[in-house]
Design a protein around this motif. Structure first.
Motif, PDB file in Angstrom:
ATOM      1  N   UNK A 183       5.227   5.207  -3.154  1.00 61.98           N
ATOM      2  CA  UNK A 183       4.836   6.593  -2.890  1.00 61.98           C
ATOM      3  C   UNK A 183       3.769   7.049  -3.882  1.00 61.98           C
ATOM      4  N   UNK A 184       3.978   6.699  -5.160  1.00 63.97           N
ATOM      5  CA  UNK A 184       3.023   7.126  -6.198  1.00 63.97           C
ATOM      6  C   UNK A 184       1.645   6.512  -5.940  1.00 63.97           C
ATOM      7  N   UNK A 185       1.605   5.263  -5.475  1.00 60.13           N
ATOM      8  CA  UNK A 185       0.321   4.587  -5.205  1.00 60.13           C
ATOM      9  C   UNK A 185      -0.388   5.272  -4.027  1.00 60.13           C
ATOM     10  N   UNK A 186       0.370   5.534  -2.966  1.00 58.96           N
ATOM     11  CA  UNK A 186      -0.240   6.155  -1.769  1.00 58.96           C
ATOM     12  C   UNK A 186      -0.740   7.552  -2.115  1.00 58.96           C
ATOM     13  N   UNK A 187       0.044   8.270  -2.874  1.00 59.49           N
ATOM     14  CA  UNK A 187      -0.358   9.629  -3.221  1.00 59.49           C
ATOM     15  C   UNK A 187      -1.617   9.625  -4.094  1.00 59.49           C
TER      16      UNK A 187
ATOM     17  N   UNK B 136      -4.578   8.917  -1.944  1.00 56.90           N
ATOM     18  CA  UNK B 136      -4.860  10.140  -1.173  1.00 56.90           C
ATOM     19  C   UNK B 136      -5.621  11.152  -2.035  1.00 56.90           C
ATOM     20  N   UNK B 137      -5.140  11.351  -3.273  1.00 50.92           N
ATOM     21  CA  UNK B 137      -5.787  12.326  -4.169  1.00 50.92           C
ATOM     22  C   UNK B 137      -7.220  11.905  -4.499  1.00 50.92           C
ATOM     23  N   UNK B 138      -7.401  10.594  -4.770  1.00 55.83           N
ATOM     24  CA  UNK B 138      -8.741  10.087  -5.101  1.00 55.83           C
ATOM     25  C   UNK B 138      -9.691  10.286  -3.928  1.00 55.83           C
TER      26      UNK B 138
ATOM     27  N   UNK C 167      -8.229   1.267  -4.165  1.00 55.40           N
ATOM     28  CA  UNK C 167      -7.160   1.634  -5.103  1.00 55.40           C
ATOM     29  C   UNK C 167      -5.852   0.948  -4.701  1.00 55.40           C
ATOM     30  N   UNK C 168      -5.533   1.015  -3.408  1.00 60.26           N
ATOM     31  CA  UNK C 168      -4.281   0.407  -2.923  1.00 60.26           C
ATOM     32  C   UNK C 168      -4.331  -1.119  -3.105  1.00 60.26           C
ATOM     33  N   UNK C 169      -5.497  -1.708  -2.824  1.00 56.13           N
ATOM     34  CA  UNK C 169      -5.650  -3.167  -2.997  1.00 56.13           C
ATOM     35  C   UNK C 169      -5.471  -3.550  -4.466  1.00 56.13           C
ATOM     36  N   UNK C 170      -6.057  -2.726  -5.349  1.00 51.03           N
ATOM     37  CA  UNK C 170      -5.953  -2.994  -6.783  1.00 51.03           C
ATOM     38  C   UNK C 170      -4.508  -2.988  -7.275  1.00 51.03           C
ATOM     39  N   UNK C 171      -3.650  -2.270  -6.560  1.00 47.10           N
ATOM     40  CA  UNK C 171      -2.228  -2.227  -6.939  1.00 47.10           C
ATOM     41  C   UNK C 171      -1.442  -3.334  -6.233  1.00 47.10           C
ATOM     42  N   UNK C 172      -2.154  -4.162  -5.445  1.00 41.38           N
ATOM     43  CA  UNK C 172      -1.496  -5.319  -4.824  1.00 41.38           C
ATOM     44  C   UNK C 172      -0.944  -5.072  -3.431  1.00 41.38           C
ATOM     45  N   UNK C 173      -1.265  -3.915  -2.837  1.00 39.51           N
ATOM     46  CA  UNK C 173      -0.685  -3.605  -1.522  1.00 39.51           C
ATOM     47  C   UNK C 173      -1.723  -3.523  -0.401  1.00 39.51           C
TER      48      UNK C 173
ATOM     49  N   UNK D 246      -5.381  10.048   5.212  1.00 37.11           N
ATOM     50  CA  UNK D 246      -4.003   9.615   5.412  1.00 37.11           C
ATOM     51  C   UNK D 246      -3.769   8.132   5.107  1.00 37.11           C
ATOM     52  N   UNK D 247      -3.846   7.786   3.805  1.00 32.26           N
ATOM     53  CA  UNK D 247      -3.549   6.393   3.457  1.00 32.26           C
ATOM     54  C   UNK D 247      -2.046   6.107   3.592  1.00 32.26           C
ATOM     55  N   UNK D 248      -1.716   4.844   3.729  1.00 32.43           N
ATOM     56  CA  UNK D 248      -0.305   4.470   3.837  1.00 32.43           C
ATOM     57  C   UNK D 248      -0.085   3.040   3.408  1.00 32.43           C
TER      58      UNK D 248
END
Ligand code: ZN
Ligand code: ZN
Length: 356
Positions: free
Chosen positions: A244-248, A251-253, A274-280, A319-321
């Motif tokens: 949740x923290x990664x998606x949020x 979204x904020x960025x 950003x999401x890729x950088x966190x491995x997702x 709306x990232x997910x």
């Protein structure tokens, strides 16, 4: 206002050397002349317009239509188009290729043998991309109504209620607050169902410890709202909280990056990288967002394949997910107006993780 909207058509007359445009998509008709009924057509030239309808809609058209002469069609509508083409000597008429069925096209071709029918392509679908102030007001109104409805049902989300219970309560709240209806079938996806980005509300009972993704929107005066929250029912496991923290954050960025001139592809990349950088990265399979207005999904689209560039007045969703099969998922979504100063968010629910 309608004059400004009609002025957006001028370039099509020039680009395709047209005498007239035949508008049959009801959203475009509403946009260009104000008619909100469910059947009709608009024939527009550079300096005139006719609204064609049958007798069921004549009174409504007289009430709503601005800047077009109303022609009641006794028989089939296309016969009136044929008569007007004859009367005015039209030999090139543009039509909305993406809103015309093959059978309607065949009928037009048969009835208008001496007229070249010119397909208006995807650039015509972009005429409503930049909203005027009246539209932005309508979009802000329906977004606020819808957010308030969600806030008022948050308290009823608890273990033991079904996803459908939540969807029904939310729809009722929207109607109570003046919505004409829902913008789409709400997504209420709890626990492992959260891995389905478009998991429509089911009879599944919500369990303690599950995340619940709710994607919802209302419809008012033809305009849609679109917002998504993911809430925690009870105490979820730490991985769910981390996702949740990664998606949020993504979204904020992305919302911070909204400004006129940024390409939709580049904006998508802000969240995606950003999401890729966190491995997702592999779990974010859809585009970042879409335009919204008289349709729930309209131009521009925000995705790695998009060729559009944001302009002032566009209204888009962010709306990232992350969706992990067998585990669950998270999406958060806001609707944002592109202004000269950046993005102005019109959906109102905070995107922090609510623990219910
Ligand atoms: Zn949505
Ligand atoms: Zn959306």
């Amino acid at each position: 206002m309608l004059k400004n909207r009609r002025s957006r058509l001028i370039r099509f007359f020039e680009k395709y050397s047209l005498n007239a445009l035949l508008i049959t998509d009801l959203r475009n008709i509403r946009y260009l002349c104000g008619f909100s009924g469910t059947e009709g057509a608009l024939l527009v030239t550079k300096d005139h317009a006719w609204f064609l309808c049958d007798s069921r809609y004549t009174a409504q058209a007289a009430d709503e239509v601005t800047g077009a002469e109303i022609r009641e069609c006794a028989a089939i509508r296309i016969d009136t188009v044929v008569a007007l083409a004859d009367e005015n000597g039209f030999d090139r008429i543009g039509f909305e290729a993406s809103h015309t069925t093959v059978s309607a096209f065949r009928r037009m071709t048969e009835k208008l043998p001496n007229v070249s029918l010119v397909e208006l392509g995807s650039d015509f679908d972009e005429i409503r991309s930049c909203k005027d102030n009246t539209e932005i007001e309508q979009l802000a109104l329906v977004a606020a109504l819808s957010s308030a409805a969600l806030v008022s049902v948050l308290g009823s989300i608890k273990p033991g209620v079904s996803e459908l219970d939540i969807a029904l309560a939310l729809e009722l709240e929207m109607r109570r607050r003046g919505a004409d209806g829902k913008a789409f079938d709400f997504i209420v996806a709890s626990g492992v169902r959260g891995a389905m980005p478009h998991g429509r509300a089911s009879d599944k009972i919500i369990q303690s410890g599950e995340l619940v993704t709710i994607d919802f929107g209302a419809l008012k005066n033809g305009y849609h709202s679109d917002e998504t929250v993911t809430v925690a029912c009870g105490k979820p496991d730490s991985r769910a909280v981390e996702i949740h923290a990664i998606v949020r954050a993504a979204h904020d960025l992305a919302i911070e990056a909204v400004r006129p001139g940024i390409s939709c592809k580049e904006l998508d990349e802000v969240a995606r990288s950003y999401i890729s950088g966190k491995g997702y990265g592999e779990y974010f399979g859809h585009g970042l967002g879409h335009g919204i207005g008289l349709e729930i999904h309209e131009m521009p689209s925000l995705s790695p394949r998009s060729t559009a560039v944001l302009e002032e007045g566009m209204v888009v969703t962010i709306e990232p997910g992350i969706y992990i099969p067998g585990f669950g998922g998270v999406r958060v979504e806001d609707t944002v107006v592109v202004t000269g100063d950046g993005g102005h968010v019109i959906t109102n629910v905070d995107k922090q993780l609510f623990f219910l």
